[in-house]
Design a protein around this motif. Structure first.
Motif, PDB file in Angstrom:
ATOM      1  N   VAL A 560     119.606  -0.197  97.691  1.00 52.47           N
ATOM      2  CA  VAL A 560     118.188   0.136  97.591  1.00 52.47           C
ATOM      3  C   VAL A 560     117.384  -0.967  98.275  1.00 52.47           C
ATOM      4  N   PRO A 561     116.510  -0.623  99.219  1.00 52.90           N
ATOM      5  CA  PRO A 561     115.671  -1.670  99.836  1.00 52.90           C
ATOM      6  C   PRO A 561     114.915  -2.451  98.766  1.00 52.90           C
ATOM      7  N   PHE A 562     114.817  -3.766  98.988  1.00 59.90           N
ATOM      8  CA  PHE A 562     114.248  -4.598  97.930  1.00 59.90           C
ATOM      9  C   PHE A 562     112.805  -4.199  97.607  1.00 59.90           C
ATOM     10  N   GLY A 563     112.045  -3.780  98.585  1.00 59.27           N
ATOM     11  CA  GLY A 563     110.673  -3.361  98.324  1.00 59.27           C
ATOM     12  C   GLY A 563     110.618  -2.165  97.390  1.00 59.27           C
ATOM     13  N   LEU A 564     111.518  -1.183  97.624  1.00 54.46           N
ATOM     14  CA  LEU A 564     111.581  -0.020  96.740  1.00 54.46           C
ATOM     15  C   LEU A 564     112.132  -0.415  95.374  1.00 54.46           C
ATOM     16  N   HIS A 565     113.167  -1.246  95.388  1.00 56.27           N
ATOM     17  CA  HIS A 565     113.766  -1.712  94.134  1.00 56.27           C
ATOM     18  C   HIS A 565     112.720  -2.395  93.253  1.00 56.27           C
ATOM     19  N   GLU A 566     111.856  -3.194  93.893  1.00 60.36           N
ATOM     20  CA  GLU A 566     110.845  -3.945  93.146  1.00 60.36           C
ATOM     21  C   GLU A 566     109.818  -3.018  92.502  1.00 60.36           C
ATOM     22  N   ARG A 567     109.678  -1.812  93.051  1.00 63.08           N
ATOM     23  CA  ARG A 567     108.726  -0.855  92.494  1.00 63.08           C
ATOM     24  C   ARG A 567     109.381   0.107  91.503  1.00 63.08           C
ATOM     25  N   LEU A 568     110.695   0.139  91.485  1.00 62.91           N
ATOM     26  CA  LEU A 568     111.401   1.029  90.561  1.00 62.91           C
ATOM     27  C   LEU A 568     111.722   0.353  89.222  1.00 62.91           C
TER      28      LEU A 568
END
Length: 757
Positions: A560-568
């Motif tokens: 998971v891209p870290f930017g998306l991970h950080e929002r999930l």
């Protein structure tokens, strides 16, 4: 959880929370029931009377009995921390005729185990004479255990029994008052002067030795009659007539019986072991079944026999046991098992009164399912061993006015003692002694892993096996076997109890859950949420082990891209805060929405549940095959609940280099749950303490920092002068003289040349 625990202790210490004496709710619940549910042929309820109130039940003009609310008489706090309300029908003689579960907040019953199954486990109480229990003539009856709802069922059964006993002792049932012994009764004593010996036939013939004989077919039929068809289908032998058990019992502290069965020297040795007033019995058996079992080997307790008298019971431990080779009485048969048991001093066995030995027959019929039936051997000492002292007739007293109607003449409801005065939570801890010991041992092993982590992570293969082994222990033993899966429901219940009526007994009634919560609270101070989420959560272990299997089978892993991970990952905090807020409105409703946790389905009920719950749990696990610990990262409200107080941890155990994150990104890219920011810092709220980054920290072939350290060391060694390098610590290398490539030996008397460098 640690912060909540500190708050709870503060409330308890300062007495800001007290148990409220709520008014009876029997009038509220009575319309939910029909008279016929408690008494056959009943037509109507009468007016409530008394305090706590009772509702008489009529058939015509005849009173069949009464209906009362269990929580009016005794504590009935269940796993939810809320009272379990049960209407109980009891007749005028103290016999339980029926009951109805009218209100509860138990999450395992609301969603999970069918309520009918839980109620059916209590049916063992119907028809039981609680008057005999109240008088101490019988032990309290036991309910059937329902896997996954043990605490709930035991609390329900315990509250029905205790409330019935308390009601009977209040003498409010008319004919069910306690019978008091005559003031001038004859006294019976053991005659110690008789010391003659007898042969086996005489001992059995006059009842000095009592016998229980069972065939395989009789035991199978008993299991059928008890509705245990699966156990009945697994007989010990295919021949019903085979001898299942031939059991003999006798009190050898009676001189004549002891001398006959033990011989003179054996009887004298036995007497030297006894304290004044202490008794001893011989138990002997033969057949396919062993009365000893294997429990006394594992934990020092004989779990297949129990000594009973006056409603009290005791089980023997290995320190009470002596093995006998044979019986000294002439004509005694050769028996496979013969044991001498000294009755523990805390159990006062009165040989002048009837007593029983209960044999618990166990049959396994599944992976770990087991059915148990009791068979009792009654014993009454023959009259020839007793002396009876008749007291003189009492003088004729002057007539006194009757006080039968006077409240002062009524026995106190609290007079006497309940046959089992131990609180339910104490009995639960004693029942689970072995499980508690195994759990504590596992926690000690985990503590050692954490304290010696540097030594372990330097050996990646060993650490990998240690981690997978511990996760298997967590999943199989803590989860599927012991059902010790913590849940966000525990957090909601604990918080709610703080603002209502806090009671430690509820939390102590589930020993393994209590031990785990205590260890998690301590772990939060040292390591944050990692010890639980990464090591002690059975569902987390199931996710990681299935993902390991998927990686071994070359299932593609999604990053998971870290930017998306950080929002999930904030989703789980939103879920927790929603459940937490909802619990203040309705704990029951919050517990229903807590089904976002698949723990109950996958761990407690082992997927034996309605198909929507099973599909949800399997979907979560399937996502975890492609994204490691998908549920832990993005959906788990319990992980969010632990992360909040986990911020108070006092130590930093995970080591980092100054250049971690800038420029090195190795740990951040390889973290299984992406708990390391690209800048290099570890997000302890998301870290599960798998210690993968610590393996890299010490690996001089994978960590760029350690690779540079290794290369510098090797370069320094390569550039160092040969004359300065030592050979096995013996100083500089010496020159070797050769001729045409062959070394020339030294002249006689000179030193041996060293090897050619």
């Amino acid at each position: 959880m640690a912060a909540l625990a500190v708050t709870a202790i503060a409330f308890v210490i300062f007495g800001q929370l007290a148990d409220a004496s709520a008014a009876s709710r029997v009038a509220e619940f009575l319309p939910k029931a029909q008279p016929g549910e408690f008494f056959q042929g009943a037509e109507r309820f009468g007016e409530l009377a008394g305090e706590p109130p009772l509702a008489p039940v009529y058939r015509g003009d005849d009173i069949l009995g009464y209906v009362y609310l269990n929580s009016d008489f005794t504590s009935a706090v269940g796993y939810s921390g809320k009272p379990i309300h049960i209407l109980v029908g009891i007749d005028k003689h103290g016999v339980v005729r029926g009951f109805k579960l009218v209100d509860h907040k138990e999450p395992i019953v609301l969603i999970g185990i069918p309520e009918k199954k839980v109620v059916a486990a209590l049916n063992a109480l119907i028809g039981k004479d609680m008057g005999r229990v109240a008088a101490g003539a019988e032990r309290p009856p036991q309910v059937d255990i329902v896997s996954g709802a043990t605490v709930t069922v035991l609390v329900m059964g315990d509250s029905i029994v205790r409330s019935a006993v308390k009601l009977i002792r209040s003498n409010r049932l008319g004919e069910a008052g306690l019978a008091s012994a005559p003031a001038h009764a004859a006294t019976t004593k053991l005659d110690l002067s008789k010391r003659e010996g007898h042969d086996w036939e005489a001992l059995v013939g006059d009842g000095s030795v009592r016998k229980l004989q069972l065939s395989v077919g009789e035991v199978t039929e008993a299991f059928k009659q008890a509705g245990l068809a699966q156990a009945a289908a697994r007989p010990e032998s295919n021949t019903p007539g085979d001898r299942f058990m031939e059991l003999y019992i006798a009190p050898v502290s009676v001189p004549s019986i002891g001398l006959s069965l033990l011989g003179k020297s054996g009887f004298e040795r036995m007497q030297s072991m006894l304290k004044p007033g202490q008794q001893a019995i011989v138990v002997a058996g033969d057949g396919l079944y062993s009365f000893k079992g294997s429990g006394y080997v594992r934990g020092g307790i004989f779990d297949r026999i129990e000594l009973l008298q006056d409603g009290q019971g005791v089980r023997f431990r290995d320190r009470n046991h002596s093995r006998l080779g044979d019986l000294a009485a002439a004509g005694a048969p050769r028996l496979r098992e013969i044991a001498l048991f000294v009755v523990p001093p805390e159990f006062s066995l009165d040989l002048t009164e009837p007593w029983e030995l209960q044999l618990l027959v166990q049959r396994s019929f599944g992976a770990r399912e087991k059915a148990t039936l009791p068979f009792n051997v009654g014993y009454t000492l023959p009259k020839q061993y007793l002396t009876v002292n008749e007291p003189p007739a009492p003088p004729v007293a002057q007539s006194q006015p009757s006080t039968a109607a006077s409240p002062a003449a009524q026995p106190d409801a609290s007079a006497g003692t309940f046959p089992d005065e131990e609180p339910l939570w104490v009995r639960m801890w004693k029942m689970n002694t072995v499980s508690i010991g195994i759990t504590v041992l596992g926690l000690l092993v985990l503590t050692a892993i954490f304290f010696f982590q540097d030594w372990l992570v330097r050996r990646p293969k060993l650490f990998g096996w240690v981690r997978r082994g511990f996760l298997l222990f967590t999943l199989v033993w803590l989860g599927w076997y012991a059902n010790a899966q913590l849940s966000v429901v525990n957090v909601l219940t604990f918080t709610n109890s703080l603002i209502t009526n806090f009671n430690w007994e509820f939390f102590l009634s589930a020993p393994l859950v209590f031990v785990l919560w205590a260890s998690v609270a301590a772990g939060l101070l040292f390591w944050g949420r990692g010890p639980f989420c990464g090591w002690l959560c059975p569902f987390g272990a199931l996710q990681e082990l299935t993902n390991n299997l998927a990686q071994w089978l070359k299932v593609p892993q999604l990053k998971v891209p870290f930017g998306l991970h950080e929002r999930l990952w904030p989703i789980k905090y939103i879920i927790f805060l929603g459940l937490f807020g909802l619990s203040f409105y309705s704990v029951a409703l919050a517990e229903m929405f807590a089904e976002v946790e698949p723990f109950k389905t996958a761990i407690i009920l082992k997927f034996a549940r309605e198909w929507p719950f099973v599909i949800f749990a399997l979907t979560i696990l399937s996502l975890g095959l492609f994204v490691e610990r998908f549920y832990c990262r993005y959906l788990c409200p319990l992980g969010a609940a632990l992360a909040i107080p986990g911020r108070i941890r006092m130590f930093e155990w995970l080591k980092r280099y100054p250049d971690c994150g800038s420029p090195c990104q190795r740990c951040a890219k390889e973290c299984p749950v992406q708990a390391i920011h690209p800048e290099g810092q570890i997000n302890v709220n998301e870290c599960i303490y798998c210690m993968h980054c610590q393996e890299l920290y010490h690996d001089d072939h994978r960590c760029p920092h350690m690779i540079q350290v290794r290369l510098k060391r090797e370069k320094f060694q390569a550039l160092s002068s040969p004359s300065l390098r030592s050979d096995n610590d013996r100083g500089p290398a010496k020159p070797v003289i050769t001729h045409r490539g062959a070394p020339i030996p030294p002249a006689p008397g000179k030193a041996e040349p060293t090897k050619q460098p």
